[in-house]
Design a protein around this motif. Structure first.
Motif, PDB file in Angstrom:
ATOM      1  N   PRO B   5      80.511  99.928 -34.514  1.00 14.41           N
ATOM      2  CA  PRO B   5      79.692  98.872 -35.107  1.00 14.41           C
ATOM      3  C   PRO B   5      79.576  97.684 -34.149  1.00 14.41           C
ATOM      4  CG  PRO B   5      81.901  98.889 -36.068  1.00 14.41           C
ATOM      5  CD  PRO B   5      81.863  99.998 -35.079  1.00 14.41           C
ATOM      6  N   ILE B   6      78.366  97.233 -33.898  1.00 15.83           N
ATOM      7  CA  ILE B   6      78.177  96.090 -32.998  1.00 15.83           C
ATOM      8  C   ILE B   6      77.251  95.052 -33.625  1.00 15.83           C
ATOM      9  CG2 ILE B   6      78.446  97.604 -30.981  1.00 15.83           C
ATOM     10  CD1 ILE B   6      75.462  97.074 -30.328  1.00 15.83           C
ATOM     11  N   LEU B   7      77.465  93.817 -33.199  1.00 15.48           N
ATOM     12  CA  LEU B   7      76.558  92.723 -33.533  1.00 15.48           C
ATOM     13  C   LEU B   7      76.047  92.152 -32.213  1.00 15.48           C
ATOM     14  CD1 LEU B   7      78.687  91.066 -36.345  1.00 15.48           C
ATOM     15  CD2 LEU B   7      76.300  91.776 -36.643  1.00 15.48           C
ATOM     16  N   MET B   8      74.731  92.151 -32.055  1.00 19.30           N
ATOM     17  CA  MET B   8      74.157  91.637 -30.801  1.00 19.30           C
ATOM     18  C   MET B   8      73.785  90.169 -30.974  1.00 19.30           C
ATOM     19  SD  MET B   8      71.741  94.856 -29.697  1.00 19.30           S
ATOM     20  CE  MET B   8      71.531  94.321 -27.995  1.00 19.30           C
ATOM     21  N   ASP B   9      74.123  89.367 -29.974  1.00 21.28           N
ATOM     22  CA  ASP B   9      73.740  87.948 -29.987  1.00 21.28           C
ATOM     23  C   ASP B   9      72.988  87.709 -28.677  1.00 21.28           C
ATOM     24  OD1 ASP B   9      73.987  85.181 -31.069  1.00 21.28           O
ATOM     25  OD2 ASP B   9      75.042  84.862 -29.177  1.00 21.28           O
ATOM     26  N   SER B 116      82.624  94.236 -42.885  1.00 21.59           N
ATOM     27  CA  SER B 116      82.941  95.459 -42.153  1.00 21.59           C
ATOM     28  C   SER B 116      84.357  95.943 -42.463  1.00 21.59           C
ATOM     29  CB  SER B 116      82.796  95.212 -40.649  1.00 21.59           C
ATOM     30  OG  SER B 116      83.121  96.394 -39.954  1.00 21.59           O
ATOM     31  N   THR B 117      84.464  97.255 -42.614  1.00 21.65           N
ATOM     32  CA  THR B 117      85.787  97.820 -42.885  1.00 21.65           C
ATOM     33  C   THR B 117      86.546  98.102 -41.597  1.00 21.65           C
ATOM     34  OG1 THR B 117      84.759  99.983 -42.940  1.00 21.65           O
ATOM     35  CG2 THR B 117      85.088  98.858 -45.066  1.00 21.65           C
ATOM     36  N   GLU B 118      85.869  97.986 -40.489  1.00 28.50           N
ATOM     37  CA  GLU B 118      86.534  98.211 -39.197  1.00 28.50           C
ATOM     38  C   GLU B 118      86.144  97.098 -38.240  1.00 28.50           C
ATOM     39  OE1 GLU B 118      84.983 101.758 -37.304  1.00 28.50           O
ATOM     40  OE2 GLU B 118      83.182 101.619 -38.537  1.00 28.50           O
ATOM     41  N   PRO B 119      86.969  96.873 -37.213  1.00 27.50           N
ATOM     42  CA  PRO B 119      86.647  95.809 -36.256  1.00 27.50           C
ATOM     43  C   PRO B 119      85.288  96.043 -35.587  1.00 27.50           C
ATOM     44  CG  PRO B 119      88.901  96.553 -35.966  1.00 27.50           C
ATOM     45  CD  PRO B 119      88.260  97.506 -36.912  1.00 27.50           C
ATOM     46  N   VAL B 120      84.597  94.967 -35.346  1.00 31.96           N
ATOM     47  CA  VAL B 120      83.233  95.015 -34.827  1.00 31.96           C
ATOM     48  C   VAL B 120      83.229  94.503 -33.385  1.00 31.96           C
ATOM     49  CG1 VAL B 120      80.891  94.091 -35.130  1.00 31.96           C
ATOM     50  CG2 VAL B 120      82.305  94.635 -37.137  1.00 31.96           C
ATOM     51  N   VAL B 121      82.371  95.114 -32.576  1.00 34.27           N
ATOM     52  CA  VAL B 121      82.202  94.625 -31.193  1.00 34.27           C
ATOM     53  C   VAL B 121      81.056  93.606 -31.186  1.00 34.27           C
ATOM     54  CG1 VAL B 121      81.638  95.259 -28.818  1.00 34.27           C
ATOM     55  CG2 VAL B 121      82.987  96.823 -30.241  1.00 34.27           C
ATOM     56  N   LEU B 122      81.332  92.425 -30.645  1.00 36.38           N
ATOM     57  CA  LEU B 122      80.263  91.440 -30.461  1.00 36.38           C
ATOM     58  C   LEU B 122      79.666  91.626 -29.073  1.00 36.38           C
ATOM     59  CD1 LEU B 122      81.824  88.139 -31.925  1.00 36.38           C
ATOM     60  CD2 LEU B 122      80.575  89.964 -33.115  1.00 36.38           C
ATOM     61  N   VAL B 123      78.347  91.587 -28.993  1.00 33.09           N
ATOM     62  CA  VAL B 123      77.681  91.803 -27.703  1.00 33.09           C
ATOM     63  C   VAL B 123      76.754  90.619 -27.407  1.00 33.09           C
ATOM     64  CG1 VAL B 123      76.370  93.416 -26.281  1.00 33.09           C
ATOM     65  CG2 VAL B 123      77.726  94.289 -28.198  1.00 33.09           C
ATOM     66  N   PRO B 124      77.289  89.543 -26.868  1.00 38.76           N
ATOM     67  CA  PRO B 124      76.421  88.414 -26.524  1.00 38.76           C
ATOM     68  C   PRO B 124      75.791  88.610 -25.146  1.00 38.76           C
ATOM     69  CG  PRO B 124      78.760  87.761 -26.671  1.00 38.76           C
ATOM     70  CD  PRO B 124      78.695  89.252 -26.649  1.00 38.76           C
ATOM     71  N   ASP B 146      86.669  93.383 -32.618  1.00 35.52           N
ATOM     72  CA  ASP B 146      87.364  94.346 -31.760  1.00 35.52           C
ATOM     73  C   ASP B 146      87.426  93.824 -30.332  1.00 35.52           C
ATOM     74  OD1 ASP B 146      88.482  96.898 -31.022  1.00 35.52           O
ATOM     75  OD2 ASP B 146      86.542  97.352 -30.116  1.00 35.52           O
ATOM     76  N   LYS B 147      86.298  93.424 -29.823  1.00 36.86           N
ATOM     77  CA  LYS B 147      86.212  92.821 -28.497  1.00 36.86           C
ATOM     78  C   LYS B 147      84.834  92.186 -28.337  1.00 36.86           C
ATOM     79  CE  LYS B 147      85.175  97.288 -26.230  1.00 36.86           C
ATOM     80  NZ  LYS B 147      85.874  98.339 -26.939  1.00 36.86           N
ATOM     81  N   ILE B 186      87.904  90.427 -23.820  1.00 34.97           N
ATOM     82  CA  ILE B 186      86.560  90.217 -23.289  1.00 34.97           C
ATOM     83  C   ILE B 186      86.250  91.282 -22.246  1.00 34.97           C
ATOM     84  CG2 ILE B 186      85.167  88.675 -21.820  1.00 34.97           C
ATOM     85  CD1 ILE B 186      86.636  86.340 -23.191  1.00 34.97           C
ATOM     86  N   VAL B 187      85.079  91.869 -22.358  1.00 38.91           N
ATOM     87  CA  VAL B 187      84.549  92.705 -21.283  1.00 38.91           C
ATOM     88  C   VAL B 187      83.407  91.910 -20.682  1.00 38.91           C
ATOM     89  CG1 VAL B 187      83.424  94.868 -20.669  1.00 38.91           C
ATOM     90  CG2 VAL B 187      85.188  94.845 -22.451  1.00 38.91           C
TER      91      VAL B 187
END
Lengths: 307, 317
Positions: B5-9, B116-124, B146-147, B186-187
């Motif tokens: 699961p990701i959220l894009m910013d 969310s039931t699981e950690p989410v990856v943020l993608v800025p 998540d990261k 952070i990646v």
């Protein structure tokens, strides 16, 4: 071909000896000037530099310069060549005593005498050069270029991105960079590429036990086991006298002095460089390592032969 | 296989648009939503562009929330010279029909994390204004992240902002500092890797042959590539899509753990990401930094993504 006339400015750390030894053979050394620079004890700088010049066989004037940096800010602790900056080596008596003329006046006089041909070869922080520029602004038009050891195109050794000569006196570096003099940089990025393995040091020393090869081995042994062994001054002399053994790029360089974490950082600017600034710094990027090893090996051997 | 699961910013922006195209094509990712940042253009324009891309891709189902209209402390600074007056000059996108989310980007991000039931990856892939605000306002939700896989910064000498800085970090350096000191993994896909992750000028034809979405990618690179062509580059860097490509296939990239700090007061280094590659300062690492990529495999991944849209169709109907 005639040798390039140079004035060597040093802070009397052991790597300067290897620069002086190559410079004696491949450049025309007009004078040596000394600043306190990186040594914790300034007296070590002046004592060592005179001894190094004598050991290298340089028959020229030696002038004392600044015992401080441009601003009295804390400098990085001395990390290399043991606390005395000369790896505990017993140096010969200085061939010449320090002359009365201070470093900045000597630099000015030599620049004048060389009629635009003098190259300043700066092995340590640029304190003496900056003071020369402060006292004699016109010297900027009289110097052919400044070839210096320090800075880095990428990462640092004093901190993440700052090299130790720059970290020691960033304001001096900034004054020299802003002066309009053409610059030639032998930075930490190139020094790391020139770093010797133990075996390579062994090849250069070649089992000999004369004073120069012994000193070279001691110089290497003063490093911690995982610490890279490099001698920027020797690299700079090779780059200046035999540029075909190295690769270079040209960049606009600015020196950061205001940041708390990047003070002394060399900043190569590209797209956003203000108009009017030329790419006036020649940056050493890589070298022919075998040529460098051979050069040091042959030069040290020639010193041993003389002795 | 569970989708990530990701959220894009993002601040579209041509390369943000390609990042969205890649993300929405992937079977490995579940895009929970898109939030917008003020960066490449004003917040109104970047938001409209994000909507336009989703409209074009037939993805009115992707919720989009508008972000803050300015960086946290510094003035608005946009990149019209690179991305044009609209922020996405070049190709013509359809007028968006799906409404924006009523809540702000930060509230939307918090809601999605909480749900969310699981950690989410943020993608800025733009300035980190929204992410920093999220960290400040909702510290209790940090464990749900998540990261953060971001496009921004540069640990060597590449720069696209003032001085030694990269544009996204330069625009909101204080937000970047909040993110980099947050303790969230952070990646960092900075210019060290993204400048070399290009679509070659001679490869655009392959995209035009890959259908409607491929043609859009080629059109986007036509406009965005002008400046790079003028300074002698061989291709167009697809900066922002490196984040998504990393999530789809991390083997495309060479990475290194290091400590990265944000310079907040330098004259030439303000907004730069100071990476301790050799660990000289002995500080704990806080970022996995991209240093190199397999460019050809990246281009193939993008081509496959474009071709995939042809199979699945691109329709809101």
């Amino acid at each position: 071909m005639s040798k390039i006339p140079v004035l060597i400015d040093t802070d009397g750390q052991m790597d300067s000896l290897w620069g002086m030894i190559l410079a004696k053979h491949f450049l025309d050394v007009k004078a040596v000037t000394v600043c306190a620079g990186k040594n914790d004890n300034p007296e070590h700088s002046f004592d060592n530099a005179a001894g190094f010049a004598a050991m290298a066989g340089l028959d020229c004037t030696i002038s004392a310069g600044s015992r401080r940096t441009v601003l009295s800010k804390r400098k990085p602790p001395q990390k290399k060549f043991l606390p005395d900056g000369k790896c505990g080596l017993k140096l010969p008596s200085p061939g010449r005593a320090y002359e009365e003329l201070p470093a900045w006046d000597r630099i000015y006089e030599e620049a004048k005498a060389a009629q635009g041909e003098l190259v300043l070869l700066c092995f340590g922080p640029m304190t003496n050069l900056a003071i020369t520029i402060f006292k004699y602004p016109e010297v900027c038009q009289m110097i052919k270029k400044v070839a210096f050891v320090g800075g880095s195109y990428d990462y640092g050794d004093a901190s993440a991105v700052v090299e130790v000569n720059m970290a020691t006196d960033p304001e001096a570096a900034r004054a020299v960079f802003q002066s309009g003099i053409r610059m030639e940089m032998y930075g930490y990025n190139a020094e790391l590429k020139s770093a010797f393995t133990n075996a390579e040091t062994g090849r250069i020393v070649d089992g000999a036990n004369g004073p120069y090869t012994t000193a070279f081995a001691m110089s290497g042994m003063s490093h911690k086991p995982d610490e890279p062994i490099y001698y920027g001054p020797a690299l700079a002399v090779m780059g200046l006298s035999m540029p075909e053994n190295m690769t270079f790029e040209r960049h606009n360089i600015f020196i950061e002095t205001k940041s708390d974490i990047c003070r002394g950082r060399v900043v190569p600017l590209t797209m956003y460089t203000p108009l009017g600034y030329a790419k006036d710094t020649k940056v050493a990027m890589d070298l022919d390592k075998e040529a460098y090893i051979s050069l040091l090996k042959e030069t040290l051997a020639s010193y041993e032969a003389i002795d | 296989m569970n989708k990530i699961p990701i959220l894009m910013d993002c601040d579209p922006g041509h390369d943000d648009a390609i990042a969205i195209i890649l993300a929405l094509s992937s079977e490995k990712l579940n895009v929970l939503g898109i939030t917008t940042a003020c960066g490449n253009q004003t917040i109104e324009k970047t938001t409209k562009n994000a909507q336009g891309i989703c409209e074009f891709l037939g993805r009115r189902d992707i919720p989009i929330a508008k972000g803050r209209n300015a960086p946290l402390l510094t003035p608005v600074y946009t990149a019209g010279i690179a991305h044009g007056e609209s922020g996405l000059d070049g190709p013509k996108l359809p007028e968006p029909k799906a409404p924006l989310q009523e809540e702000s980007a930060v509230v939307f991000l918090a809601k999605k994390l909480a749900e969310s039931t699981e950690p989410v990856v943020l993608v800025p892939t733009g300035p980190l204004t929204n992410i920093a605000t999220l960290i400040l306002c909702y510290p209790q939700l940090i464990p749900k992240i998540d990261k953060i896989v971001l496009m921004g910064g540069s640990v060597v000498s590449g720069c696209s902002g003032r001085g030694a800085s990269e544009f996204n970090i330069m625009v909101d350096p204080y937000a970047a500092d909040i993110v980099y000191t947050s303790g969230i993994p952070i990646v960092m896909m900075g210019l060290d890797v993204t400048n070399f992750t290009t679509i070659g000028f001679d490869e655009k034809r392959k995209f035009r042959n890959a259908g409607r979405v491929g043609t859009l990618v080629a059109d986007l690179t036509d406009y965005f590539g002008r400046g790079f062509e003028m300074v002698g580059w061989c291709g167009v860097p697809i900066h922002d899509a490196c984040t998504i490509a990393y999530l789809i296939d991390s083997s495309l990239f060479t990475m290194k753990e290091m400590n990265v700090r944000i310079d907040l007061n330098g004259e030439f280094t303000m907004g730069s990401t100071v990476g301790d590659y050799y660990g000289v300062e002995g500080q704990e690492t806080n970022a996995l930094v991209g240093l190199a990529s397999d460019r050809e495999r990246f281009v193939n991944l993008l081509l496959e993504a474009c071709a995939g849209y042809e199979k699945g169709g691109c329709s809101n109907e």
